[in-house]
Every structure is written in C-alpha cells, then in structure tokens.
Scaffold this active site. Structure first.
Site, short mmCIF file in Angstrom:
data_model
loop_
_atom_site.label_atom_id
_atom_site.label_comp_id
_atom_site.label_asym_id
_atom_site.label_seq_id
_atom_site.Cartn_x
_atom_site.Cartn_y
_atom_site.Cartn_z
N TYR A 144 0.85 -1.19 0.00
CA TYR A 144 0.00 0.00 0.00
C TYR A 144 0.88 1.24 0.00
O TYR A 144 1.82 1.34 0.79
CB TYR A 144 -0.89 -0.01 1.24
CG TYR A 144 -1.84 1.17 1.34
CD1 TYR A 144 -2.89 1.31 0.43
CD2 TYR A 144 -1.69 2.15 2.33
CE1 TYR A 144 -3.76 2.39 0.52
CE2 TYR A 144 -2.56 3.23 2.42
CZ TYR A 144 -3.59 3.35 1.51
OH TYR A 144 -4.47 4.40 1.60
N ASP A 239 9.17 2.85 0.14
CA ASP A 239 8.09 3.50 0.86
C ASP A 239 8.28 3.18 2.34
O ASP A 239 7.87 2.13 2.83
CB ASP A 239 6.74 2.98 0.35
CG ASP A 239 5.57 3.59 1.11
OD1 ASP A 239 5.81 4.30 2.11
OD2 ASP A 239 4.42 3.35 0.71
N LYS A 267 3.77 9.00 8.98
CA LYS A 267 3.62 8.39 10.31
C LYS A 267 4.63 8.92 11.34
O LYS A 267 4.47 10.04 11.80
CB LYS A 267 3.58 6.87 10.18
CG LYS A 267 2.41 6.48 9.24
CD LYS A 267 2.03 5.04 9.19
CE LYS A 267 0.73 4.88 8.42
NZ LYS A 267 0.79 4.16 7.19
C1 LIG Z 1 0.10 4.61 5.80
C2 LIG Z 1 0.87 4.33 4.58
C3 LIG Z 1 0.80 5.17 3.45
C4 LIG Z 1 -0.19 6.28 3.32
O1 LIG Z 1 0.01 7.28 4.25
P1 LIG Z 1 -1.22 8.29 4.56
O2 LIG Z 1 -0.61 9.26 5.52
O3 LIG Z 1 -2.30 7.44 5.14
O4 LIG Z 1 -1.61 8.90 3.29
C5 LIG Z 1 1.66 4.92 2.40
N1 LIG Z 1 2.53 3.90 2.45
C6 LIG Z 1 2.63 3.08 3.50
C7 LIG Z 1 3.64 1.99 3.50
C8 LIG Z 1 1.78 3.26 4.59
O5 LIG Z 1 1.85 2.41 5.61
#
Ligand SMILES: *Cc1c(COP(=O)(O)O)cnc(C)c1O
Length: 425
Positions: A144, A239, A267
């Site tokens: 994701y 990511d 995060k």
């Molecule tokens: C949470 C997450 C996102 C998206 O971040 P948001 O702040 O919710 O837009 C993208 N990549 C990873 C790996 C994530 O865990």
C-alpha cells in the site's frame, strides 16, 4: 451495554460522513461490528467514550513510537501553537527537521515535506518519472502506498480489506502505467523489466511490508532489486511511511543494509500530526520545483505545528536510540507469548515480526506475499479481534494490517495481552 455510547456516536456519524469514518479501515468492515469511539489516550492506553480502557497495539497506525500524548511532543506543539498555526511563509523549524532527518537516514541529502504518506508516494513517483524521463512503475501486490490513482492496483491495507483492490475511478490510462509483481519474487520482476526495457522509471515497495500483514523481504529479493535497478537505471523507491524511524533510526534502509534512491516517509516523522516527506540524493531532488521542473506544492506543507511534533519525535529518537531494542524485545515477548497460547490451543497460525511490527495469521503456510496472506482464516481472525477488544486490547481491525508497538507498553501490559489471547481461545 459495553459499547453503547460508541454505537450511538457511530450512528450519528454515518448520517454526515460516508460510512461514519474518514478512513475506511476504521469502520470495522473486515471484522464486523461497530467501531469504538476514542475519547482520549495516554501512554499505552486508549479510553473510549463508554469508559472502557484498551492496551493499544496500533499506535495511530504507527506514529506514536513512545505512546500517546508523549510529553515532549505535546509541549512542543502547545508552545508552537501560541506563536501562530500556519503562515505559508518559510520558518526555521522546517530546516531543523530536514537537517535532523537527513542526518539520521542513510543516503539522503535533501527532503521535501508534505502532509501525508499518500502525497509523499505520489510526489516521489512523479519525481522518479521526471528524473528518468520514463513513465512506467512496478509495484507489488499487497503493498500500500496511499490512495493516489497509480497505487490502487492490488493495493494492501484498507483497499484489500474491502475486496476492491482496483478502485472504480482509476482510469485505464493510469492503470496501464503501473505494472504488478509479487512480493519476494525477484524473477517475476526481472521478467517485467525485460519485457519493458528502458520504460521503467521506478520500482516502489514497502521494504518490510506492513499492509498485507507484516511480511519480511527475503535477502536475495531485496538485494536483487537493488542490483537490477542499478543495472537498468531504474530508481528504487522505498516506501518507508511505516518503517521509517520505526525499524531503526535510519529506517529499513539501515535495518536491511540496502540503500534506495528515493525514500518516502509519513507516520513517525510527524509525531502524530499530519506529515509526509520524500527524500533523495541532491542530484535527484534538484529536479523538484522550484529548483527543477517537476512540480510539487502544498499550502500547509511544512506546517509549524506538524514540524514541531516531528522535530520533538525525531529528537527523542535520536537521543534514545535504545528505544528500537526495547521495542523489538517487547514485540518478541508478545510474539513468543501469543505463539505459545495458539500452539497449546492447537490453532494453526503464522506470526511474522520485524522489529516492532508484528502480524498474526491464522493459516498453515508461511506468509511471504499477498496470496499467502490472503489465505488466512478470516472467521477466526474476527473472533480473535472482537474477543481481544472485549478483553481491553485494541488490535488492528483487519488481518491485513500489522501491529505497531509503542514503548509505553509495559511487560505487564504484554502479559495481560497474552492472558487475553488465552481467554479468547
Ligand atoms: C500509511 C501508509 C501510506 C499512506 O500514508 P497516509 O498518511 O495514510 O496517506 C503509504 N505507504 C505506506 C507503506 C503506509 O503504511
């Protein structure tokens, strides 16, 4: 009734907010039932609107490394708020956070702040395309990267929880530029690269996956991707929205000993306020506006409150690097405890863990990619989730999400959690 007020609040929310929530996984669709509404939280504990207390294993989906309402972060935000909440004009604290992040993370010279992980990933891909002059990207099933169109192609997290990995509203034109591979399958990636020679701008992945449960990359897979990217002039995009400042000071790059070309954050870097970021070597970042032609902007980007929370959080981590060992040991304790209970109860299970990320899968075979993760028994997961909730333990409400421990959780809390697993089964 234990959840009476939450239930009433959810009914009211549904009248005005689609599904009653502002992010789908919060609605408990994957586990059934209704969400609890949080009133407040401190340290390891959430308190809901009905007065129930929970040990929290999602830590706001990752950011709260030291637990809820951590004093240094709170104090920094309060002090900053009194001096104005937003200007849209440069402030010194943006440079302070940028400098600290660049010092802590390997292989990055410059960083651009945005407001979410989604924005970070979306912008990083645009930068990769602008830098390479190529259009296609490779992503992995079950990974994701936020909800931008290019990523909603077999995405993990809420997107799989809802059984609609390919969201309506994403055009064919966009989808055709996102090529799909399987996690931990290097040969599959090589075949895609060969079939699209000279056309791939970047390979994007969660270096330790967390959005199809926690999945650990095989060494030959992650090393192979690095070599392949270098050979083919493809940018490797890590990511690290989940793993950055969580698995180690320098994130997964440091924990795995592999460097990426562009790294995305979210995060933890915001300390619980909305912050995302992407970073790279100076020659790549030079392509970004206003230095270069690749456009990217944001009214609230680098917001002083968000920067102050991020700076307080990263400073704490920088000064207390032992937090990573502490978190890993606690997570291992939980892992062993849950595994022992499930084994005693004769419950088939796989537990994946890396640092302070962990996921429990109710299946027989090792979970190494999206297909194996999707084989988990969801009926048992639902029973487990709701049983734990009733016992005062808040777990991620989907089998496709990982636990994020925070260091406010004590060994007593962990043992109480293990006892709760016993009670549930
Ligand atoms: C949470 C997450 C996102 C998206 O971040 P948001 O702040 O919710 O837009 C993208 N990549 C990873 C790996 C994530 O865990």
């Amino acid at each position: 009734m234990r959840y009476q007020r939450s239930s009433a609040l959810f009914a009211e929310a549904k009248k005005y907010i689609p599904g009653g929530v502002n992010s789908p996984v919060r609605a408990f669709k994957a586990v059934g039932g209704e969400p609890i509404f949080v009133k407040q939280a401190k340290g390891a504990y959430l308190h809901d609107e009905d007065g129930n207390q929970y040990i929290d294993y999602i830590s706001s989906w990752g950011p709260l490394l030291f637990g809820h309402a951590h004093e240094p972060v709170l104090q920094a935000v309060i002090a900053k708020a009194k001096k104005g909440t937003s200007f849209g004009i440069p402030t010194e604290i943006e440079t302070e956070l940028a400098k600290l992040a660049v010092q802590m993370v390997p292989n990055i010279d410059k960083i651009r702040f945005v407001n979410s992980g989604t924005e970070a990933c979306m912008s990083a891909v645009r930068l990769a395309r602008g830098y390479t002059g190529r259009e296609k990207i490779i992503k992995f099933a079950g990974c994701y990267h936020g909800h931008a169109d290019a990523f909603l192609i077999q995405a993990g997290s809420g997107a799989v929880t809802f059984g609609s990995p390919n969201s309506p509203g994403v055009t064919q034109g966009t989808a055709k530029d996102t090529l799909l591979a399987n996690y931990n399958d290097l040969e599959g990636v090589k075949a895609l690269v060969a079939a699209n020679k000279g056309e791939i701008a970047g390979i994007i992945l969660e270096p330790v996956a967390g959005n199809m449960g926690c999945i650990i990359p095989k060494t030959e897979f992650i090393q192979g991707l690095r070599e392949l990217c270098s050979q083919e002039d493809i940018l490797l995009l890590f990511d690290e929205v989940m793993t950055g400042f969580r698995l180690a000071k320098g994130g997964a790059q440091q924990a795995l000993g592999i460097t990426a070309d562009i790294v995305m954050f979210g995060k933890v870097i915001g300390g619980g306020l909305p912050v995302g970021a992407f970073a790279a070597r100076a020659d790549i970042m030079a392509h970004l506006a206003p230095e270069g032609p690749v456009y990217q902007a944001g009214t609230l980007s680098g917001n002083p409150l968000a920067m102050s929370a991020g700076l307080a959080m990263l400073t704490e981590i920088d000064q207390n690097p032992e937090v990573f060992d502490s978190l890993a040991q606690k997570t291992e304790h939980l892992h062993q405890g849950i595994a022992q209970v499930l084994t005693e109860k004769g419950m088939p299970h796989q537990i994946n863990r890396f640092g302070s990320m962990l996921s429990v899968h109710f299946c027989e075979e090792p979970v190494v990619d999206f297909a194996s993760s999707a084989k988990g028994n969801n009926a048992i997961f639902k029973k487990y989730f709701h049983g734990m909730l009733d016992q005062g333990v808040y777990l991620p409400p989907s089998a496709f999400e990982s636990y994020f421990l925070n260091d406010a959780i004590s060994y007593q809390d962990l043992d109480a959690t293990i006892e709760a697993v016993k009670a549930v089964f």
